[in-house]
Motif scaffolding. Structure first.
Motif, PDB file in Angstrom:
ATOM      1  N   THR A 238       0.820  -1.213   0.000  1.00 33.35           N
ATOM      2  CA  THR A 238       0.000   0.000   0.000  1.00 33.35           C
ATOM      3  C   THR A 238       0.853   1.262   0.000  1.00 33.35           C
ATOM      4  OG1 THR A 238      -1.674  -1.219   1.216  1.00 33.35           O
ATOM      5  CG2 THR A 238      -1.924   1.151   1.155  1.00 33.35           C
ATOM      6  N   HIS A 239       1.982   1.253   0.676  1.00 34.00           N
ATOM      7  CA  HIS A 239       2.800   2.473   0.737  1.00 34.00           C
ATOM      8  C   HIS A 239       3.394   2.829  -0.627  1.00 34.00           C
ATOM      9  CE1 HIS A 239       5.906  -0.624   1.297  1.00 34.00           C
ATOM     10  NE2 HIS A 239       6.777   0.268   0.858  1.00 34.00           N
TER      11      HIS A 239
ATOM     12  N   ASN B  16      -4.196  -1.475  -4.243  1.00 39.33           N
ATOM     13  CA  ASN B  16      -3.092  -2.345  -3.833  1.00 39.33           C
ATOM     14  C   ASN B  16      -3.167  -3.736  -4.451  1.00 39.33           C
ATOM     15  OD1 ASN B  16      -5.138  -3.535  -2.289  1.00 39.33           O
ATOM     16  ND2 ASN B  16      -3.798  -3.874  -0.537  1.00 39.33           N
TER      17      ASN B  16
ATOM     18  N   ASN C 288       1.597   1.966  -3.525  1.00 33.78           N
ATOM     19  CA  ASN C 288       0.437   2.002  -4.420  1.00 33.78           C
ATOM     20  C   ASN C 288      -0.741   2.609  -3.665  1.00 33.78           C
ATOM     21  OD1 ASN C 288       1.517   0.221  -6.751  1.00 33.78           O
ATOM     22  ND2 ASN C 288       2.026  -0.861  -4.868  1.00 33.78           N
ATOM     23  N   ILE C 289      -0.802   3.908  -3.640  1.00 33.23           N
ATOM     24  CA  ILE C 289      -1.767   4.612  -2.801  1.00 33.23           C
ATOM     25  C   ILE C 289      -3.205   4.442  -3.288  1.00 33.23           C
ATOM     26  CG2 ILE C 289      -2.454   6.897  -1.957  1.00 33.23           C
ATOM     27  CD1 ILE C 289       0.538   7.620  -2.079  1.00 33.23           C
ATOM     28  N   THR C 290      -3.427   4.445  -4.591  1.00 31.73           N
ATOM     29  CA  THR C 290      -4.794   4.411  -5.106  1.00 31.73           C
ATOM     30  C   THR C 290      -5.399   3.016  -5.143  1.00 31.73           C
ATOM     31  OG1 THR C 290      -4.005   4.309  -7.381  1.00 31.73           O
ATOM     32  CG2 THR C 290      -4.490   6.491  -6.485  1.00 31.73           C
TER      33      THR C 290
ATOM     34  N   TYR D 179      -8.826  -1.888  -2.849  1.00 30.76           N
ATOM     35  CA  TYR D 179      -7.884  -2.549  -1.959  1.00 30.76           C
ATOM     36  C   TYR D 179      -8.312  -3.974  -1.688  1.00 30.76           C
ATOM     37  CZ  TYR D 179      -6.465   2.224  -1.151  1.00 30.76           C
ATOM     38  OH  TYR D 179      -6.037   3.524  -1.343  1.00 30.76           O
TER      39      TYR D 179
END
Length: 79
Positions: free
Chosen positions: A41-42, A48, A44-46, A76
């Motif tokens: 996630t860190h 995951n 790939n913010i938009t 997500y």
């Protein structure tokens, strides 16, 4: 509010959507989709998750369109 699915649940959702929209069998779509990869996630913010489809050009195009639709509602995946 969207439900956070596991990678396997998301893969099954994609296969179900494609089976209804494009025809073919659920198992054939599962093979064409391949595994749903959980991304950090860190980085790939938009969203995951990603898929790396196999199969024909038509199958890959159908999967890409389905991914776009599903990603809007489910950006997500859970661990």
């Amino acid at each position: 509010m969207a439900i956070i699915m596991t990678p396997e649940q998301l893969r099954d959702l994609l296969a179900t959507l494609l089976e209804g929209a494009a025809g073919g069998t659920h198992d054939a779509w599962l093979r064409a989709i391949g595994p749903v990869e959980k991304l950090p996630t860190h980085l790939n913010i938009t969203c995951n998750w990603a898929v790396h489809p196999k199969g024909t050009a038509a199958q890959k195009n159908a999967i890409a369109r389905a991914v776009e639709l599903v990603r809007e509602e489910h950006p997500y995946v859970a661990p």
